[in-house]
Design a protein around this motif. Structure first.
Motif, PDB file in Angstrom:
ATOM      1  N   ASN A  17       9.353   8.837   7.865  1.00 22.86           N
ATOM      2  CA  ASN A  17       8.659   8.011   7.182  1.00 22.86           C
ATOM      3  C   ASN A  17       8.968   6.444   7.279  1.00 22.86           C
ATOM      4  O   ASN A  17      10.206   6.079   6.310  1.00 22.86           O
ATOM      5  CB  ASN A  17       8.837   8.475   5.742  1.00 22.86           C
ATOM      6  CG  ASN A  17       7.587   7.942   4.631  1.00 22.86           C
ATOM      7  OD1 ASN A  17       7.331   6.700   4.999  1.00 22.86           O
ATOM      8  ND2 ASN A  17       7.280   8.538   3.682  1.00 22.86           N
ATOM      9  N   GLU A  18       8.524   5.803   7.935  1.00 24.14           N
ATOM     10  CA  GLU A  18       8.929   4.425   8.125  1.00 24.14           C
ATOM     11  C   GLU A  18       8.811   3.685   6.723  1.00 24.14           C
ATOM     12  O   GLU A  18       9.589   2.668   6.365  1.00 24.14           O
ATOM     13  CB  GLU A  18       8.287   3.723   9.281  1.00 24.14           C
ATOM     14  CG  GLU A  18       8.849   3.808  10.672  1.00 24.14           C
ATOM     15  CD  GLU A  18       8.147   2.692  11.644  1.00 24.14           C
ATOM     16  OE1 GLU A  18       8.480   1.438  11.416  1.00 24.14           O
ATOM     17  OE2 GLU A  18       7.768   3.217  12.419  1.00 24.14           O
ATOM     18  N   ALA A  19       7.647   3.822   6.158  1.00 29.22           N
ATOM     19  CA  ALA A  19       7.477   3.018   4.915  1.00 29.22           C
ATOM     20  C   ALA A  19       8.474   3.254   3.871  1.00 29.22           C
ATOM     21  O   ALA A  19       8.893   2.520   3.046  1.00 29.22           O
ATOM     22  CB  ALA A  19       5.986   3.392   4.329  1.00 29.22           C
ATOM     23  N   MET A  70      11.551   1.538   4.863  1.00 29.43           N
ATOM     24  CA  MET A  70      11.489   0.079   4.955  1.00 29.43           C
ATOM     25  C   MET A  70      11.613  -0.141   3.429  1.00 29.43           C
ATOM     26  O   MET A  70      12.234  -1.521   3.121  1.00 29.43           O
ATOM     27  CB  MET A  70      10.494  -0.549   5.287  1.00 29.43           C
ATOM     28  CG  MET A  70      10.279  -0.313   6.931  1.00 29.43           C
ATOM     29  SD  MET A  70      11.570  -1.233   7.753  1.00 29.43           S
ATOM     30  CE  MET A  70      12.126  -0.544   9.048  1.00 29.43           C
ATOM     31  N   LEU A  71      11.194   0.365   2.315  1.00 33.62           N
ATOM     32  CA  LEU A  71      11.246   0.171   1.087  1.00 33.62           C
ATOM     33  C   LEU A  71      12.834   0.252   0.730  1.00 33.62           C
ATOM     34  O   LEU A  71      13.420  -0.687  -0.122  1.00 33.62           O
ATOM     35  CB  LEU A  71      10.417   1.151   0.236  1.00 33.62           C
ATOM     36  CG  LEU A  71       9.053   1.040   0.267  1.00 33.62           C
ATOM     37  CD1 LEU A  71       8.335   2.149  -0.231  1.00 33.62           C
ATOM     38  CD2 LEU A  71       8.427  -0.181  -0.685  1.00 33.62           C
ATOM     39  N   LYS A 116       0.818  -1.249   0.189  1.00 34.80           N
ATOM     40  CA  LYS A 116      -0.170   0.046  -0.105  1.00 34.80           C
ATOM     41  C   LYS A 116       0.793   1.345  -0.130  1.00 34.80           C
ATOM     42  O   LYS A 116       0.062   2.564  -0.170  1.00 34.80           O
ATOM     43  CB  LYS A 116      -0.960   0.098   1.250  1.00 34.80           C
ATOM     44  CG  LYS A 116      -0.437   0.039   2.552  1.00 34.80           C
ATOM     45  CD  LYS A 116      -1.314   0.051   3.697  1.00 34.80           C
ATOM     46  CE  LYS A 116      -0.576  -0.051   5.148  1.00 34.80           C
ATOM     47  NZ  LYS A 116      -1.760   0.096   6.178  1.00 34.80           N
ATOM     48  N   PHE A 117       2.204   1.077   0.032  1.00 32.42           N
ATOM     49  CA  PHE A 117       3.140   2.235   0.191  1.00 32.42           C
ATOM     50  C   PHE A 117       3.861   2.399  -1.234  1.00 32.42           C
ATOM     51  O   PHE A 117       4.541   3.393  -1.264  1.00 32.42           O
ATOM     52  CB  PHE A 117       4.223   2.376   1.366  1.00 32.42           C
ATOM     53  CG  PHE A 117       3.437   1.858   2.688  1.00 32.42           C
ATOM     54  CD1 PHE A 117       2.660   3.131   3.215  1.00 32.42           C
ATOM     55  CD2 PHE A 117       3.420   0.834   3.322  1.00 32.42           C
ATOM     56  CE1 PHE A 117       2.204   2.946   4.479  1.00 32.42           C
ATOM     57  CE2 PHE A 117       2.748   0.814   4.551  1.00 32.42           C
ATOM     58  CZ  PHE A 117       2.410   1.743   5.322  1.00 32.42           C
ATOM     59  N   TRP A 170       4.985   4.770  -9.980  1.00 30.94           N
ATOM     60  CA  TRP A 170       6.013   5.374 -11.052  1.00 30.94           C
ATOM     61  C   TRP A 170       7.451   5.077 -10.951  1.00 30.94           C
ATOM     62  O   TRP A 170       8.322   5.234 -11.639  1.00 30.94           O
ATOM     63  CB  TRP A 170       5.943   6.836 -11.128  1.00 30.94           C
ATOM     64  CG  TRP A 170       5.525   7.562  -9.872  1.00 30.94           C
ATOM     65  CD1 TRP A 170       4.409   7.626  -9.067  1.00 30.94           C
ATOM     66  CD2 TRP A 170       6.781   8.158  -8.887  1.00 30.94           C
ATOM     67  NE1 TRP A 170       4.756   8.253  -8.016  1.00 30.94           N
ATOM     68  CE2 TRP A 170       6.194   8.606  -7.673  1.00 30.94           C
ATOM     69  CE3 TRP A 170       8.001   8.235  -9.116  1.00 30.94           C
ATOM     70  CZ2 TRP A 170       6.823   9.198  -6.896  1.00 30.94           C
ATOM     71  CZ3 TRP A 170       8.770   8.638  -8.207  1.00 30.94           C
ATOM     72  CH2 TRP A 170       8.121   9.045  -7.062  1.00 30.94           C
ATOM     73  N   ILE A 171       7.529   4.258  -9.850  1.00 31.12           N
ATOM     74  CA  ILE A 171       8.743   3.422  -9.753  1.00 31.12           C
ATOM     75  C   ILE A 171       8.762   1.955  -9.610  1.00 31.12           C
ATOM     76  O   ILE A 171       9.730   1.619 -10.516  1.00 31.12           O
ATOM     77  CB  ILE A 171       9.233   3.716  -8.122  1.00 31.12           C
ATOM     78  CG1 ILE A 171       9.727   5.148  -7.864  1.00 31.12           C
ATOM     79  CG2 ILE A 171      10.689   3.044  -7.808  1.00 31.12           C
ATOM     80  CD1 ILE A 171      10.335   5.527  -6.411  1.00 31.12           C
ATOM     81  N   VAL A 172       7.719   1.426  -9.345  1.00 32.85           N
ATOM     82  CA  VAL A 172       7.667  -0.004  -9.401  1.00 32.85           C
ATOM     83  C   VAL A 172       7.400  -0.392 -10.879  1.00 32.85           C
ATOM     84  O   VAL A 172       8.108  -1.288 -11.371  1.00 32.85           O
ATOM     85  CB  VAL A 172       6.432  -0.361  -8.631  1.00 32.85           C
ATOM     86  CG1 VAL A 172       6.096  -2.082  -8.637  1.00 32.85           C
ATOM     87  CG2 VAL A 172       6.691  -0.303  -7.207  1.00 32.85           C
TER      88      VAL A 172
END
Length: 327
Positions: free
Chosen positions: A159-161, A164-165, A63-64, A68-70
């Motif tokens: 921004n933890e999300a 973590m990415l 969900k994070f 436009w990157i993936v």
């Protein structure tokens, strides 16, 4: 929020890399050429394991995702994998890199003033990472350090999300390094190096847009690769060399050829990667003048290192010529 994503990325990459290197025969093999620092063929399947590991970790952070990157990184991965297997014309590859960069610019909502610089930055970072993937442990190490520092900066920004990415990419690189550090049993291949270069640029743009760092931060974090590739390109252009031809004139390649070997060269580069990343994080707390001074000092450091290696390389060549004449 899943804090297990980096662990999953590392384990999946580690396991898949092991499986993909069990066979020494196959379509995707790195055959020695004018650019190579190896003699025996080595599987170039590490990029498959790496991307599988990254995506496995990212599933928990679905969900994070920034589409436009993936989407463009998956497209570049497939394009580069085809290139690894069958070979593609340079023009086709370059068009793919530009399309991926345009998608990032549109998705991130880059101001028109910054569009051209960001476009060139993404394409160059994508290409230079591929250029710098030529010695055991180099590309994986840069990914481990670079994306880890991105993640730390993300945590500093709250921004933890996002963190973590990035940590997942760094962890996948660590899983890959287990089999890629000297003596390497597997290489990334274009599918891995192109994908990592694009992600380094895309996350650099994303963090800048989110306000976690200024535009120079990603460049300094990945400066061991940026400076080597850029200075080498400038030298070859000045010497009127054919830029599309394979070569072994990168600074890291010359260190290996001068007797440092893959292991020592990688360890020296790791020190540089760590130092540049730590200083980049430290500079985030400085004012504009302090940041400018730090960047200037790094410019002096890189110019000094490049001059030192150039001087040592000339002596190395002279000694080889004397030995050849004596023989």
């Amino acid at each position: 929020m899943s804090h297990y994503s980096p662990l999953i990325s590392a384990l999946v990459t580690l396991l898949l890399t092991l499986i993909l290197t069990l066979s020494k025969h196959g379509t995707i093999q790195d055959i020695s050429d004018e650019r190579s620092l190896h003699d025996a063929p080595v599987p170039r399947t590490g990029g498959i394991a790496l991307m599988a590991g990254i995506m496995a970790g990212w599933v928990l952070l679905f969900k994070f995702w920034a589409w436009w990157i993936v989407l463009p990184v998956l497209g570049l991965f497939v394009l580069s994998l085809v290139d690894d297997v069958r070979g593609l014309p340079p023009r086709t590859r370059l068009i793919g890199h530009f399309i991926a960069a345009v998608i990032v610019i549109l998705g991130a909502g880059i101001s028109w003033i910054w569009m051209l610089p960001v476009l060139l930055y993404i394409v160059w970072m994508t290409k230079l990472y591929n250029f710098m993937d030529g010695s055991d442990g180099m590309a994986g190490g840069m990914a481990l350090f670079g994306f880890s520092f991105y993640g730390i900066a993300g945590l500093m920004g709250g921004n933890e999300a996002f963190a973590m990415l990035n940590f997942s990419v760094g962890a996948a690189a660590l899983g890959f390094l287990y089999h890629n550090f000297y003596p390497a049993k597997v290489f990334l291949g274009d599918s891995g190096s192109i994908s990592l270069g694009f992600l380094a640029a895309a996350f650099g743009v994303w963090g800048w847009q989110l306000g976690y760092w200024p535009f120079w931060f990603p460049i300094l974090v990945f400066s061991p690769f940026v400076m080597d590739a850029t200075l080498t390109l400038m030298k070859r252009a000045r010497n009127k060399e054919e830029l599309s031809e394979a070569h072994r004139s990168h600074y890291y390649q010359r260190l290996v050829q001068m007797g440092w070997g893959h292991r020592n060269t990688a360890m020296a580069e790791y020190v540089l990667m760590f130092a540049s990343g730590v200083s980049a994080l430290f500079a985030l707390s400085l004012d504009a003048r302090g940041q400018g001074n730090l960047l200037a000092w790094w410019g002096v450091i890189y110019m000094g290192l490049s001059m030192w290696i150039d001087r040592r390389w000339r002596r190395h060549q002279e000694l080889n010529e004397k030995v050849s004449d004596a023989a």
